[in-house]
Scaffold this motif. Structure first.
Motif, PDB file in Angstrom:
ATOM      1  N   TYR A  52       0.847  -1.185   0.000  1.00 16.63           N
ATOM      2  CA  TYR A  52       0.000   0.000   0.000  1.00 16.63           C
ATOM      3  C   TYR A  52       0.885   1.238   0.000  1.00 16.63           C
ATOM      4  CZ  TYR A  52      -3.806  -3.066   1.469  1.00 16.63           C
ATOM      5  OH  TYR A  52      -4.743  -4.065   1.531  1.00 16.63           O
ATOM      6  N   PHE A  53       0.653   2.094  -0.956  1.00 14.53           N
ATOM      7  CA  PHE A  53       1.313   3.392  -1.021  1.00 14.53           C
ATOM      8  C   PHE A  53       0.192   4.422  -1.021  1.00 14.53           C
ATOM      9  CE2 PHE A  53       3.834   0.273  -3.293  1.00 14.53           C
ATOM     10  CZ  PHE A  53       5.055   0.391  -2.658  1.00 14.53           C
ATOM     11  N   GLY A  74      -2.502   6.219  -2.164  1.00 15.13           N
ATOM     12  CA  GLY A  74      -3.270   6.219  -3.401  1.00 15.13           C
ATOM     13  C   GLY A  74      -3.028   5.042  -4.322  1.00 15.13           C
ATOM     14  N   LEU A  75      -2.134   4.116  -3.947  1.00 19.68           N
ATOM     15  CA  LEU A  75      -1.790   3.003  -4.829  1.00 19.68           C
ATOM     16  C   LEU A  75      -1.672   1.716  -4.020  1.00 19.68           C
ATOM     17  CD1 LEU A  75      -0.963   2.347  -7.812  1.00 19.68           C
ATOM     18  CD2 LEU A  75       1.402   2.627  -7.068  1.00 19.68           C
ATOM     19  N   GLU A  76      -2.283   0.657  -4.533  1.00 20.26           N
ATOM     20  CA  GLU A  76      -2.227  -0.655  -3.890  1.00 20.26           C
ATOM     21  C   GLU A  76      -1.791  -1.674  -4.928  1.00 20.26           C
ATOM     22  OE1 GLU A  76      -5.460  -3.799  -2.093  1.00 20.26           O
ATOM     23  OE2 GLU A  76      -5.848  -1.665  -1.844  1.00 20.26           O
ATOM     24  N   ILE A  77      -0.816  -2.501  -4.571  1.00 19.49           N
ATOM     25  CA  ILE A  77      -0.311  -3.523  -5.483  1.00 19.49           C
ATOM     26  C   ILE A  77      -0.480  -4.879  -4.808  1.00 19.49           C
ATOM     27  CG2 ILE A  77       1.692  -4.367  -6.772  1.00 19.49           C
ATOM     28  CD1 ILE A  77       2.771  -1.443  -6.605  1.00 19.49           C
ATOM     29  N   ARG A  78      -1.168  -5.785  -5.498  1.00 21.61           N
ATOM     30  CA  ARG A  78      -1.397  -7.144  -4.986  1.00 21.61           C
ATOM     31  C   ARG A  78      -0.672  -8.129  -5.904  1.00 21.61           C
ATOM     32  NH1 ARG A  78      -7.733  -7.137  -3.195  1.00 21.61           N
ATOM     33  NH2 ARG A  78      -7.602  -5.230  -1.947  1.00 21.61           N
ATOM     34  N   PRO A  79       0.578  -8.426  -5.581  1.00 24.94           N
ATOM     35  CA  PRO A  79       1.405  -9.249  -6.484  1.00 24.94           C
ATOM     36  C   PRO A  79       0.851 -10.635  -6.794  1.00 24.94           C
ATOM     37  CG  PRO A  79       2.761  -8.163  -4.843  1.00 24.94           C
ATOM     38  CD  PRO A  79       1.339  -7.945  -4.446  1.00 24.94           C
ATOM     39  N   LEU A  80       0.282 -11.335  -5.814  1.00 21.55           N
ATOM     40  CA  LEU A  80      -0.226 -12.681  -6.087  1.00 21.55           C
ATOM     41  C   LEU A  80      -1.357 -12.667  -7.097  1.00 21.55           C
ATOM     42  CD1 LEU A  80      -0.252 -14.582  -2.678  1.00 21.55           C
ATOM     43  CD2 LEU A  80       1.172 -15.003  -4.671  1.00 21.55           C
ATOM     44  N   GLN A  81      -2.124 -11.603  -7.093  1.00 17.39           N
ATOM     45  CA  GLN A  81      -3.254 -11.498  -8.018  1.00 17.39           C
ATOM     46  C   GLN A  81      -2.902 -10.693  -9.265  1.00 17.39           C
ATOM     47  OE1 GLN A  81      -5.836  -9.564  -5.258  1.00 17.39           O
ATOM     48  NE2 GLN A  81      -6.634 -11.482  -4.449  1.00 17.39           N
ATOM     49  N   ARG A  82      -1.714 -10.126  -9.281  1.00 13.33           N
ATOM     50  CA  ARG A  82      -1.276  -9.240 -10.372  1.00 13.33           C
ATOM     51  C   ARG A  82      -2.297  -8.121 -10.585  1.00 13.33           C
ATOM     52  NH1 ARG A  82       3.026 -10.899 -13.615  1.00 13.33           N
ATOM     53  NH2 ARG A  82       2.237  -9.621 -15.311  1.00 13.33           N
ATOM     54  N   ARG A  83      -2.727  -7.535  -9.461  1.00 11.06           N
ATOM     55  CA  ARG A  83      -3.723  -6.464  -9.503  1.00 11.06           C
ATOM     56  C   ARG A  83      -3.117  -5.186  -8.959  1.00 11.06           C
ATOM     57  NH1 ARG A  83      -8.728  -7.906  -6.267  1.00 11.06           N
ATOM     58  NH2 ARG A  83      -9.497  -5.996  -7.211  1.00 11.06           N
ATOM     59  N   THR A  87       4.673  10.778  -9.039  1.00  6.93           N
ATOM     60  CA  THR A  87       4.872  10.536  -7.618  1.00  6.93           C
ATOM     61  C   THR A  87       5.633   9.244  -7.381  1.00  6.93           C
ATOM     62  OG1 THR A  87       2.766  11.621  -7.174  1.00  6.93           O
ATOM     63  CG2 THR A  87       3.641  10.224  -5.431  1.00  6.93           C
ATOM     64  N   TYR A  88       5.305   8.221  -8.157  1.00  7.99           N
ATOM     65  CA  TYR A  88       5.844   6.886  -7.920  1.00  7.99           C
ATOM     66  C   TYR A  88       7.077   6.584  -8.765  1.00  7.99           C
ATOM     67  CZ  TYR A  88       1.134   6.536  -6.036  1.00  7.99           C
ATOM     68  OH  TYR A  88      -0.023   6.774  -5.355  1.00  7.99           O
ATOM     69  N   ILE A  89       6.947   6.733 -10.075  1.00  2.85           N
ATOM     70  CA  ILE A  89       8.053   6.389 -10.963  1.00  2.85           C
ATOM     71  C   ILE A  89       8.748   7.680 -11.380  1.00  2.85           C
ATOM     72  CG2 ILE A  89       8.715   5.338 -13.153  1.00  2.85           C
ATOM     73  CD1 ILE A  89       6.239   3.543 -12.869  1.00  2.85           C
ATOM     74  N   GLU A 127      10.813   7.836  -1.300  1.00  2.00           N
ATOM     75  CA  GLU A 127       9.997   8.608  -0.353  1.00  2.00           C
ATOM     76  C   GLU A 127       8.625   8.003  -0.208  1.00  2.00           C
ATOM     77  OE1 GLU A 127      10.017  12.793  -1.233  1.00  2.00           O
ATOM     78  OE2 GLU A 127      12.151  12.742  -1.666  1.00  2.00           O
ATOM     79  N   ASN A 128       8.050   7.531  -1.298  1.00  3.97           N
ATOM     80  CA  ASN A 128       6.735   6.889  -1.235  1.00  3.97           C
ATOM     81  C   ASN A 128       6.815   5.511  -0.604  1.00  3.97           C
ATOM     82  OD1 ASN A 128       4.990   8.864  -2.323  1.00  3.97           O
ATOM     83  ND2 ASN A 128       5.888   8.463  -4.324  1.00  3.97           N
TER      84      ASN A 128
END
Length: 124
Positions: free
Chosen positions: A20-21, A23-32, A101-103, A116-117
């Motif tokens: 969790y960042f 505004g951004l959520e990454i779920r690697p197992l689900q590739r979501r 913000t992220y990349i 920072e994020n």
């Protein structure tokens, strides 16, 4: 060897964190990937670049390194391909793609997932 003699291992999926960042959520197992709770449809290459950069936050990678890791091949003409995919990825995940913000782009070097994020990230 007969099929009855083959010893089967019990498969247990590896635990993988949800990242969790702000505004951004990454779920690697689900590739979501979700931005502000809304699922973002990423191409295989967009997701590959995001996962690659997130796996080493704060580390600057050249376009060639990103290409070789995500495309899994060598190339002398990968520069514009990586730039185009990152441009499209930013349009999908960044709150303002003109001020990422992220990349982050590191001029003359490459790209990194902003440390920072990641310090504000919650890993579950």
């Amino acid at each position: 060897m007969l099929a009855e003699q083959i010893e089967l291992e019990i498969f247990q999926p590896a635990s993988c964190p949800v990242l969790y960042f702000p505004g951004l959520e990454i779920r690697p197992l689900q590739r979501r990937v979700l931005r502000d709770g809304t699922e973002i449809n990423l191409t295989r290459l967009e997701y590959g670049i995001l996962a690659f950069l997130v796996s080493s936050p704060g580390i600057v990678f050249t376009r060639t390194q990103i290409f070789e890791a995500v495309w899994n091949m060598d190339s002398d003409s990968c520069q514009s391909t990586v730039v185009n995919v990152i441009y499209n990825l930013r349009k999908k995940i960044e709150p303002d793609c003109r001020k990422p913000t992220y990349i982050k782009t590191i001029l003359g070097m490459g790209y990194k997932f902003d440390i920072e994020n990641t310090e504000k990230a919650i890993v579950l």
